[in-house]
Design a protein around this motif. Structure first.
Motif, PDB file in Angstrom:
ATOM      1  N   VAL A 110       0.672  -1.376   0.028  1.00 41.91           N
ATOM      2  CA  VAL A 110      -0.046   0.015   0.164  1.00 41.91           C
ATOM      3  C   VAL A 110       0.943   1.302  -0.073  1.00 41.91           C
ATOM      4  O   VAL A 110       0.552   2.414  -0.511  1.00 41.91           O
ATOM      5  CB  VAL A 110      -0.898   0.114   1.033  1.00 41.91           C
ATOM      6  CG1 VAL A 110      -1.686   1.189   1.399  1.00 41.91           C
ATOM      7  CG2 VAL A 110      -1.881  -1.111   1.154  1.00 41.91           C
ATOM      8  N   PHE A 165      -5.062   6.432  -1.526  1.00 43.87           N
ATOM      9  CA  PHE A 165      -5.695   5.481  -0.983  1.00 43.87           C
ATOM     10  C   PHE A 165      -6.732   5.064  -1.285  1.00 43.87           C
ATOM     11  O   PHE A 165      -7.419   3.901  -1.741  1.00 43.87           O
ATOM     12  CB  PHE A 165      -5.561   5.419   0.498  1.00 43.87           C
ATOM     13  CG  PHE A 165      -6.207   4.524   1.527  1.00 43.87           C
ATOM     14  CD1 PHE A 165      -5.385   3.176   1.452  1.00 43.87           C
ATOM     15  CD2 PHE A 165      -7.404   4.248   2.036  1.00 43.87           C
ATOM     16  CE1 PHE A 165      -5.855   2.424   2.478  1.00 43.87           C
ATOM     17  CE2 PHE A 165      -7.967   3.044   2.512  1.00 43.87           C
ATOM     18  CZ  PHE A 165      -6.967   2.252   2.639  1.00 43.87           C
ATOM     19  N   ALA A 166      -7.574   6.036  -1.520  1.00 43.53           N
ATOM     20  CA  ALA A 166      -9.085   5.864  -2.026  1.00 43.53           C
ATOM     21  C   ALA A 166      -9.243   5.277  -3.594  1.00 43.53           C
ATOM     22  O   ALA A 166     -10.014   4.569  -4.047  1.00 43.53           O
ATOM     23  CB  ALA A 166      -9.733   7.300  -2.011  1.00 43.53           C
ATOM     24  N   PHE A 195      -8.315   1.500  -3.347  1.00 46.97           N
ATOM     25  CA  PHE A 195      -9.496   0.966  -2.662  1.00 46.97           C
ATOM     26  C   PHE A 195     -10.656   0.769  -3.678  1.00 46.97           C
ATOM     27  O   PHE A 195     -11.010  -0.142  -4.040  1.00 46.97           O
ATOM     28  CB  PHE A 195     -10.120   1.581  -1.601  1.00 46.97           C
ATOM     29  CG  PHE A 195     -11.261   1.060  -1.020  1.00 46.97           C
ATOM     30  CD1 PHE A 195     -11.033  -0.064  -0.056  1.00 46.97           C
ATOM     31  CD2 PHE A 195     -12.566   1.359  -1.093  1.00 46.97           C
ATOM     32  CE1 PHE A 195     -12.109  -0.885   0.262  1.00 46.97           C
ATOM     33  CE2 PHE A 195     -13.536   0.692  -0.558  1.00 46.97           C
ATOM     34  CZ  PHE A 195     -13.719  -0.336   0.252  1.00 46.97           C
ATOM     35  N   LEU A 229     -11.692  -2.663  -5.388  1.00 47.96           N
ATOM     36  CA  LEU A 229     -12.839  -2.962  -5.553  1.00 47.96           C
ATOM     37  C   LEU A 229     -13.997  -3.102  -6.698  1.00 47.96           C
ATOM     38  O   LEU A 229     -14.679  -4.147  -7.108  1.00 47.96           O
ATOM     39  CB  LEU A 229     -13.657  -2.024  -4.747  1.00 47.96           C
ATOM     40  CG  LEU A 229     -15.413  -2.338  -4.180  1.00 47.96           C
ATOM     41  CD1 LEU A 229     -15.494  -3.507  -3.027  1.00 47.96           C
ATOM     42  CD2 LEU A 229     -15.875  -0.930  -3.387  1.00 47.96           C
TER      43      LEU A 229
END
Length: 229
Positions: free
Chosen positions: A30, A48-49, A52, A56
């Motif tokens: 990460v 990070f968003a 993610f 996803l």
């Protein structure tokens, strides 16, 4: 009695060590990804968003068009035997669909569009993207029932080298990401899926652009190329 007490403690220690190692690996991964996004001008929270959302979205395929081919899809059908419900594996013919993967195509392309809107389209970007496209087209291999596979290491190394050689120093990171992402998408997926022969060879109900075999290639190529550039 002491050996009997030591074994559980050693087992717990081993499990704890493996869990810590796995956590460290995840944090490093990460951290590297957010570092790559930082080189593209994104904040840690934005990086990070985006990470993610990409992971996803890798499980979401958006149907676009049908190819006109009929392929077999495995299904489970229930039937009654001696008063009991049983299941049997069968196949049925379904129309083949081309879809775009949210995490492997849509989100990376939106980021590429944002980067290009900020830096423009210098000649180095076009040349680097063309070089990566040709390389990925040559390296990609259709795997029936699985998707199109791309080697993991060579495309990002070639992308980083092309960005360093062809782009201005202040643009090497965004050029590396755009060239690596779009070059892999076009060279590995679009050019191969454009041919009926490849679509028949894959023999899958859904052919996902940016999904299946190429998701790792697109994600890793873009991120590693930025880190190396």
């Amino acid at each position: 009695m002491r050996p009997q007490l030591q074994f559980p403690l050693m087992l717990v220690a081993l499990v704890g060590f493996m869990a810590a190692l796995a956590l460290l690996f995840i944090l490093v991964q990460v951290g590297l990804v957010t570092l790559a996004f930082a080189k593209l001008g994104l904040s840690p929270a934005q990086g990070f968003a985006l990470l993610f959302a990409t992971l996803l979205g890798s499980g979401v395929n958006i149907p676009v068009v049908r190819t006109g081919l009929l392929v077999r899809r495995p299904v489970l059908r229930g039937f009654t035997s001696f008063g009991q419900l049983r299941m049997a594996a069968e196949t049925e013919l379904v129309p083949q669909t081309i879809a775009v993967n949210l995490g492997g195509c849509v989100i990376p392309c939106l980021l590429c569009l944002s980067l290009v809107s900020r830096m423009g389209a210098p000649a180095g970007l076009l040349l680097a993207t063309g070089a990566v496209t040709g390389l990925c087209y040559a390296l990609a291999r259709p795997l029936p029932g699985r998707g199109i596979a791309v080697p993991v290491l060579l495309p990002p190394l070639a992308t980083a080298l092309a960005a360093l050689l062809l782009a201005p120093p202040e643009l090497t990171a965004p050029v590396a990401y755009v060239a690596g992402t779009l070059g892999t998408l076009v060279g590995a997926d679009l050019l191969h899926l454009a041919t009926p022969r490849t679509r028949r060879a894959l023999d899958a109900p859904v052919l996902s652009i940016g999904g299946a075999g190429t998701f790792d290639g697109i994600f890793i190529t873009g991120i590693v190329a930025v880190l190396l550039a």
